[in-house]
Design a protein around this motif. Structure first.
Motif, PDB file in Angstrom:
ATOM      1  N   GLU A  22      -4.418  -5.138  -4.261  1.00 51.36           N
ATOM      2  CA  GLU A  22      -4.363  -3.758  -3.823  1.00 51.36           C
ATOM      3  C   GLU A  22      -5.686  -3.393  -3.181  1.00 51.36           C
ATOM      4  N   THR A  24      -8.604  -2.630  -0.510  1.00 46.72           N
ATOM      5  CA  THR A  24      -9.191  -2.955   0.788  1.00 46.72           C
ATOM      6  C   THR A  24      -8.708  -4.294   1.339  1.00 46.72           C
ATOM      7  N   ALA A  32      -5.229  -4.241   2.843  1.00 44.29           N
ATOM      8  CA  ALA A  32      -5.240  -3.323   3.987  1.00 44.29           C
ATOM      9  C   ALA A  32      -5.855  -3.997   5.208  1.00 44.29           C
ATOM     10  N   LEU A  42      -3.914  -4.944   8.702  1.00 39.77           N
ATOM     11  CA  LEU A  42      -4.372  -4.477  10.008  1.00 39.77           C
ATOM     12  C   LEU A  42      -4.623  -5.648  10.958  1.00 39.77           C
ATOM     13  N   LEU A  82      -0.226   2.257  10.589  1.00 39.18           N
ATOM     14  CA  LEU A  82      -0.841   3.207   9.653  1.00 39.18           C
ATOM     15  C   LEU A  82       0.122   4.328   9.291  1.00 39.18           C
ATOM     16  N   ALA A 121       2.789   2.804   6.913  1.00 39.35           N
ATOM     17  CA  ALA A 121       2.234   2.596   5.579  1.00 39.35           C
ATOM     18  C   ALA A 121       1.940   3.918   4.881  1.00 39.35           C
ATOM     19  N   SER A 122       1.557   4.933   5.648  1.00 37.06           N
ATOM     20  CA  SER A 122       1.277   6.246   5.042  1.00 37.06           C
ATOM     21  C   SER A 122       2.534   6.873   4.467  1.00 37.06           C
ATOM     22  N   GLY A 167       3.202   5.094   1.374  1.00 36.90           N
ATOM     23  CA  GLY A 167       2.178   5.447   0.403  1.00 36.90           C
ATOM     24  C   GLY A 167       2.444   6.794  -0.246  1.00 36.90           C
ATOM     25  N   PHE A 224      -1.553   2.170  -0.796  1.00 36.97           N
ATOM     26  CA  PHE A 224      -1.514   2.178   0.669  1.00 36.97           C
ATOM     27  C   PHE A 224      -1.834   0.802   1.249  1.00 36.97           C
ATOM     28  N   GLY A 225      -2.814   0.112   0.661  1.00 33.98           N
ATOM     29  CA  GLY A 225      -3.201  -1.195   1.176  1.00 33.98           C
ATOM     30  C   GLY A 225      -2.071  -2.204   1.124  1.00 33.98           C
ATOM     31  N   ARG A 226      -1.313  -2.202   0.035  1.00 35.11           N
ATOM     32  CA  ARG A 226      -0.229  -3.165  -0.071  1.00 35.11           C
ATOM     33  C   ARG A 226       0.904  -2.838   0.898  1.00 35.11           C
ATOM     34  N   LEU A 234       0.498  -1.467   3.777  1.00 29.24           N
ATOM     35  CA  LEU A 234      -0.005  -1.898   5.074  1.00 29.24           C
ATOM     36  C   LEU A 234       0.096  -3.417   5.216  1.00 29.24           C
TER      37      LEU A 234
END
Length: 326
Positions: free
Chosen positions: A117, A119, A122, A126, A162, A165-166, A169, A181-183, A185
């Motif tokens: 999870e 950073t 994410a 990206l 983004l 994913a948002s 999230g 959110f990272g997962r 994404l």
């Protein structure tokens, strides 16, 4: 049932919305501020019900003459014996009462993968989104290389990822307590990377081995990939319902494929996405044996005969309509 008591309001699916401790009996329930448990429900009375002992070790909930009453198992009841699992409805509020001796279920195993999870996923997501967009544009770019064009494509792709994913999230925050959110994404990045790999691999394999169905029905694979992405998004929110989400993703894939087939049939009269293989590669990649010129002309003649037959059939129908009009 042993004191202290806990009154729980429940959602329609059984999830606990609110829990309040009450140390002693009787427990008065209603919208009025003089109650022990206040209901924020306009469909309940100021003094709606009271919970007291039944004279032994149990509890009894009794209606206090409210307009909408106490509903238990779909029927209005004047009195209801309250065990730890008895659920009653007062107005639009579902509630139950549990004592301090209420047994609880065993601890569930943690399937949330807390280590993946934040950073790291994410950034990985990206990177995959940006690389997929740049590679897709490079493969289809027939003009001179322009860095600004690639930067714009990558920026649009990242913005779309983004946003996607948002949305998930926010759903994760509402129904799973944390956003993750990272997962989410990372899931969209993996999905786009798989789509790009499928596009390159399927077209090359179709050209090399004359497997035209890979390109004629290629859209269905994209639908399957999107359904798998939705499955992993849902499992990130509620890991315990994996089987239910698998069924949901399968149904969505079937509906999507059916809509594509019906759309193709309506627009072109064919179920396939394209009538012939549109992507050509260098001849060195060709592994399927070549067809002779005679075989090609025989197929062309068969196609012509079929077209002539259809044309003749259509002409005959038109002549029949003209005769009927006369």
């Amino acid at each position: 049932m042993r004191a202290p008591y806990h009154i729980e309001t429940l959602a329609a699916n059984g999830d606990i919305l609110q829990r309040q401790r009450v140390d002693s009996l009787p427990i008065r329930i209603g919208r009025g501020y003089d109650n022990d448990f206040i209901l924020d429900d306009a469909h309940t009375a100021a003094s709606h019900a009271i919970i007291d002992t039944d004279g032994e070790d149990g509890l009894l909930l009794r209606d206090l003459g409210s307009r909408n009453g106490v509903i238990h198992r779909g029927r209005r009841q004047q009195e209801v014996a309250m065990t730890g699992n008895t659920v009653v409805r007062l107005g639009h509020t579902r509630l139950r009462v549990r004592g301090a001796d209420q047994p609880v279920a065993a601890e569930l195993s943690d399937t949330a993968m807390h280590g993946w999870e934040g950073t790291r996923p994410a950034i990985a997501g990206l990177c995959m989104i940006g690389l997929s967009a740049a590679l897709s544009n490079w493969l289809g770019d027939a003009d001179n290389f322009e860095p600004i064009a690639y930067l714009m494509i990558i920026a649009y792709a990242l913005a779309g990822g983004l946003v996607w994913a948002s949305v998930w999230g926010v759903a994760n925050r509402l129904f799973g307590q944390v956003a993750r959110f990272g997962r989410h994404l990372f899931i969209i990045g993996c999905g786009l990377a798989v789509m790009e790999a499928w596009e390159m691999g399927s077209t090359a394999l179709a050209y090399s081995l004359s497997l035209e169905f890979l390109t004629r029905y290629g859209k269905h694979m994209y639908i399957v990939i999107i359904a798998v992405m939705i499955y992993f998004h849902l499992c990130t929110i509620k890991p315990r319902h994996a089987r239910r989400f698998a069924v949901t993703a399968t149904v969505l894939a079937i509906i999507g494929s059916t809509m594509v087939l019906l759309g193709n049939l309506q627009s072109s009269g064919r179920l396939a996405d394209e009538p012939y293989m549109a992507v050509l590669y260098p001849p060195v990649l060709r592994l399927s044996p070549n067809h002779s010129t005679d075989a090609f002309f025989r197929q062309a003649q068969a196609l012509q005969a079929g077209a002539d037959a259809e044309r003749g059939k259509g002409g005959g129908d038109e002549e029949a309509e003209d005769d009927s009009e006369e």
